[in-house]
Design an enzyme around this catalytic site. Sequence first.
Site, PDB file in Angstrom:
ATOM      1  N   TYR A  60       0.810  -1.210   0.000  1.00 45.23           N
ATOM      2  CA  TYR A  60       0.000   0.000   0.000  1.00 45.23           C
ATOM      3  C   TYR A  60       0.851   1.271   0.000  1.00 45.23           C
ATOM      4  O   TYR A  60       0.345   2.352  -0.317  1.00 45.23           O
ATOM      5  CB  TYR A  60      -0.925   0.047   1.218  1.00 45.23           C
ATOM      6  N   LYS A  88       1.010  -7.379   5.633  1.00 42.80           N
ATOM      7  CA  LYS A  88       0.994  -8.466   4.658  1.00 42.80           C
ATOM      8  C   LYS A  88       2.334  -8.587   3.933  1.00 42.80           C
ATOM      9  O   LYS A  88       2.999  -7.580   3.661  1.00 42.80           O
ATOM     10  CB  LYS A  88      -0.122  -8.243   3.636  1.00 42.80           C
TER      11      LYS A  88
END
Length: 323
Positions: A60, A88
Site C-alpha cells: 500500500y 501483509k
Amino acid sequence: MAQATFKPEDQKTQHFNLLSGHSIPAVGLGTWKSGSKADDAVSTAIIEAGYRHIDTAWQYGVQEEVGVALRAVMQAGVKRKDLFITSKLWCTELSPDRVRTAFNNTLQELQLDYLDLYLIHWPFHLQEGASRPPKPGEVLEFDMEGVWREMEKLVEENLIRDIGVCNFTLKKLTKLMDFAQIMSSVCQMEMHPGWKNDKMLEACKNSGIHVTAYSPLGSQGGGGRDLIHDQTVERVAKKLNKTPGQVLVKWALQRGISVIPKSSNPERIRENIQVFGWELPKEDFEALCRIQNQKRVLDGEELSVNKEAGPYRSVADLWDHED
C-alpha cells in the site's frame, strides 16, 4: 448461510476469537489507497472513533505514515496490547530467504516490536519489478511451504502473534492446511453482498479459520458493485435510520466475520464503527443476501495473468476455476 450470533457490546471491546486463543476486533480501519492521509486516518480512527484494529500492507505504500500515527497514539496513552495491527507479505517477497527481511522492514516502518497478524498478501510469487501484466518468466515458483515455515518461526519467536492468508482459493487453502504446523488463524478476502464468497466462508468456518472481509462496502473498480448506492442497501438504511455503510458493515458482522472498511474521511471513519447495539432484522439481512453476485477484477489478477505465457493464462486459472 445462517445468520451468526453477534452480541452488541461496547465498540472498543467487540472481538472474534481466533484459533490461537487470541482475538481480533470486529471492525478495523483499512489503509489501502490512503496515501498521505493515512496517518490522519489512523489517528482519527483510534483516538476519536475507538478503533483498535488497523490493517495495512507493504504494497500500500503507507506503512511509514501508519507507523507515525501508531507511535503518536501510544504516546497519547493508548496501550500497544490493546491494538491489533495487521500487515501483509508482498508477492516479490514470497521466497523463504526473503520473508524475515521483508517482515523486519515492515516492523521498522510501523515502529513496532511485533505484529498481531501477518498475512500472505497474494498466493503467487512475482519477480522483483514485474510488469502489469507480467512478462514471460516474471511469475516465479511459489514455495508455499517454505514461506509458511519462515512465518511460523516468527510466531515461535513472539514477533508475530498470528499468521494467515489473503486471496486464497479452496485448493490453495487445503494445500496449506496439509503441511501447516501453525494453522492459519485468518483468511482475508473480498466479501460484501455483491460478492458473498459463500464457499470460502463455509470452508473457513468448518476449519475454525476466521474470515476478515476487505471491501465490505462493495468494490467500485474493475466492474464491481457500488453497494453504497444499491437500492436494497439504501432501502434498509432508510428503514433503520442508518447509513448504507453501517448496513453493509453490520451485514458482514452478522455473518460472523470481521471487516476493515477503508476511508480517509473522518465522518465516515466514525460512522463505520457505529454498528453495535442494534441488529439487522432477519428479513433485511436476507434481502441483502439476495443481491446478485458480481465479482470484480482485482489488482492481483492484473499482476499475475499473462494470456500468452502463463502460468496463469486467465482469471479462472488464478482462482483455480472455483466459483
